[in-house]
Motif scaffolding. Structure first.
Motif, short mmCIF file in Angstrom:
data_model
loop_
_atom_site.label_atom_id
_atom_site.label_comp_id
_atom_site.label_asym_id
_atom_site.label_seq_id
_atom_site.Cartn_x
_atom_site.Cartn_y
_atom_site.Cartn_z
N MET A 1 51.41 -42.76 21.37
CA MET A 1 52.38 -42.12 20.48
C MET A 1 53.58 -42.78 20.18
O MET A 1 54.26 -42.94 21.03
CB MET A 1 52.64 -40.47 21.08
CG MET A 1 53.41 -39.83 20.15
SD MET A 1 53.77 -38.04 20.82
CE MET A 1 52.27 -37.31 20.92
N ALA A 2 54.00 -42.79 18.73
CA ALA A 2 55.26 -43.47 18.38
C ALA A 2 56.49 -42.60 18.70
O ALA A 2 56.22 -41.43 18.79
CB ALA A 2 55.02 -43.96 17.06
N VAL A 3 57.47 -43.10 18.99
CA VAL A 3 58.71 -42.52 19.38
C VAL A 3 59.77 -42.37 18.05
O VAL A 3 59.94 -43.39 17.52
CB VAL A 3 59.52 -43.26 20.35
CG1 VAL A 3 60.82 -42.46 20.62
CG2 VAL A 3 58.81 -43.29 21.76
N ALA A 4 59.64 -41.44 17.55
CA ALA A 4 60.69 -41.01 16.34
C ALA A 4 62.16 -41.11 16.65
O ALA A 4 62.55 -40.80 18.01
CB ALA A 4 60.42 -39.86 15.72
N SER A 12 55.42 -47.61 15.20
CA SER A 12 54.77 -48.17 16.34
C SER A 12 55.30 -47.29 17.33
O SER A 12 55.90 -46.42 17.45
CB SER A 12 54.74 -49.51 16.46
OG SER A 12 56.00 -49.75 17.15
N ARG A 13 54.63 -47.70 18.77
CA ARG A 13 54.77 -46.76 19.87
C ARG A 13 56.35 -47.16 20.06
O ARG A 13 57.01 -46.22 20.65
CB ARG A 13 54.10 -47.39 20.97
CG ARG A 13 54.16 -46.49 22.16
CD ARG A 13 53.29 -46.81 23.18
NE ARG A 13 53.46 -46.14 24.65
CZ ARG A 13 53.78 -46.78 25.74
NH1 ARG A 13 53.82 -48.09 25.65
NH2 ARG A 13 53.78 -46.25 26.65
N PHE A 14 56.81 -47.86 19.94
CA PHE A 14 58.25 -48.42 20.21
C PHE A 14 59.33 -48.59 19.07
O PHE A 14 60.41 -48.72 19.49
CB PHE A 14 58.14 -49.77 21.25
CG PHE A 14 57.54 -49.64 22.45
CD1 PHE A 14 57.27 -48.57 23.03
CD2 PHE A 14 57.16 -51.07 22.87
CE1 PHE A 14 56.70 -48.88 24.54
CE2 PHE A 14 56.27 -51.22 23.90
CZ PHE A 14 56.22 -49.80 24.71
N ALA A 15 58.78 -48.69 17.73
CA ALA A 15 59.69 -48.86 16.79
C ALA A 15 59.59 -47.84 15.80
O ALA A 15 58.72 -47.16 15.41
CB ALA A 15 59.17 -50.13 16.18
N ASP A 139 53.92 -55.33 24.41
CA ASP A 139 53.08 -54.10 24.89
C ASP A 139 53.01 -52.86 24.00
O ASP A 139 52.98 -51.84 24.32
CB ASP A 139 53.98 -53.68 26.25
CG ASP A 139 53.84 -54.58 27.33
OD1 ASP A 139 52.87 -55.51 27.48
OD2 ASP A 139 54.88 -55.00 28.06
N ASP A 140 53.59 -53.13 22.64
CA ASP A 140 53.84 -52.01 21.75
C ASP A 140 52.32 -51.78 20.99
O ASP A 140 51.79 -52.71 20.32
CB ASP A 140 54.56 -52.46 20.71
CG ASP A 140 54.93 -51.43 19.73
OD1 ASP A 140 54.32 -50.31 19.68
OD2 ASP A 140 55.78 -51.39 19.02
N GLY A 141 51.69 -50.70 21.78
CA GLY A 141 50.25 -50.57 21.08
C GLY A 141 49.14 -51.40 21.75
O GLY A 141 49.39 -52.25 22.78
N GLU A 142 47.93 -51.58 21.23
CA GLU A 142 46.81 -52.22 21.89
C GLU A 142 46.79 -53.66 21.79
O GLU A 142 46.64 -54.53 22.78
CB GLU A 142 45.57 -51.53 21.19
CG GLU A 142 44.43 -52.47 21.99
CD GLU A 142 43.11 -51.76 21.39
OE1 GLU A 142 41.92 -52.31 21.59
OE2 GLU A 142 43.15 -50.92 20.27
#
Length: 267
Positions: A1-4, A12-15, A139-142
């Motif tokens: 899950m992306a961080v808002a 993306s998960r981190f951006a 490590d951001d996503g697959e």
């Protein structure tokens, strides 16, 4: 899950993307500023604070405690607010060019940065400018993600900003970015560009960029065959960039100069 984050879109998960309100022929929809953080991290990294716009900078500052500000390159649409934002956030700022570093050392190629719960890898990618850098989030996503600044855009192709930029280094930089897909889990590395939409496949866009550059060089060679080996930048631009809008004529000429230097062996 992306961080808002406040005022932005999780891409993306981190951006989180926080787009600056500076659209135009060279900036597309506006400069893409990014807020980076691992899930649960109270701190953030901000990449390319962009123009000096109070509301935009406040949105970036409100995302969390800023541990570090990073710059992909010195062009004003990315760097204008760097000192202002670093002071607002009481955070160090780092770039390839020491002139844009505040309270910290310059970035260097292949450096690993740990901040906001993340591990980022720096890739020096000269070409668009001499000081261009990309930031890898493995490590951001697959398959990971890469913040590409203006080295790779979300729409269209970038300019080679001669004389600061150069085509030879740019082609090498594209090759390095293309190789990231082979090193990791394959195709599907997310592109987080300095302008335009996020793209799903770094390998695909690098291949398209390399093909475009090959085609342009063929067109430049054909123009020189027609106009003569010593043809001027303006004359070659007129022949090759026939559909270029007047608002980006200077950018087209910069790219032609870079290609002529490359073909003539002067850069």
């Amino acid at each position: 899950m992306a961080v808002a984050s406040a005022g932005g879109d999780a891409v993306s998960r981190f951006a989180t993307l926080v787009r600056a309100p500076n659209p135009g022929p060279m900036t597309l929809d506006g400069t893409n500023s990014y807020v980076l953080r691992a899930p649960g991290s109270p701190g953030v990294v901000v990449v390319d604070p962009g123009p000096s716009d109070a509301a935009h900078l406040r949105r970036l500052a409100d995302a969390g405690r800023v541990e570090l500000v990073l710059l992909t390159h010195h062009h004003v649409d990315h760097s204008e607010a760097l000192a202002e934002f670093a002071a607002m956030a009481d955070a160090p700022a780092r770039a390839i060019d020491p002139a844009f570093c505040i309270g910290a050392d310059p970035l260097h190629d292949s450096e690993r940065i740990e901040a906001a719960g993340l591990a980022l890898h720096v890739i020096a990618t000269p070409g668009h400018t001499a000081d261009s850098a990309c930031f890898v989030l493995p490590d951001d996503g697959e398959h990971g993600a890469v913040l590409t600044g203006d080295t790779v855009l979300g729409r269209g192709t970038t300019i080679i900003a001669d004389p600061d930029g150069a085509l030879g280094p740019y082609l090498h930089s594209l090759g390095r970015l293309r190789a990231l897909s082979a090193v990791g889990a394959g195709d599907g590395v997310t592109v987080l560009p300095g302008h335009g939409p996020v793209l799903p496949d770094l390998a695909e866009i690098c291949d398209a960029y390399l093909a475009h550059r090959t085609e342009r060089l063929q067109q430049i060679r054909a123009a020189l065959d027609r106009l003569g080996a010593d043809a001027s930048t303006g004359a070659v631009t007129d022949l090759v960039y026939t559909d270029t809008d007047a608002s980006v004529r200077s950018a087209a000429e910069a790219s032609v100069r870079a290609q002529l230097r490359y073909l003539r062996g002067t850069a």
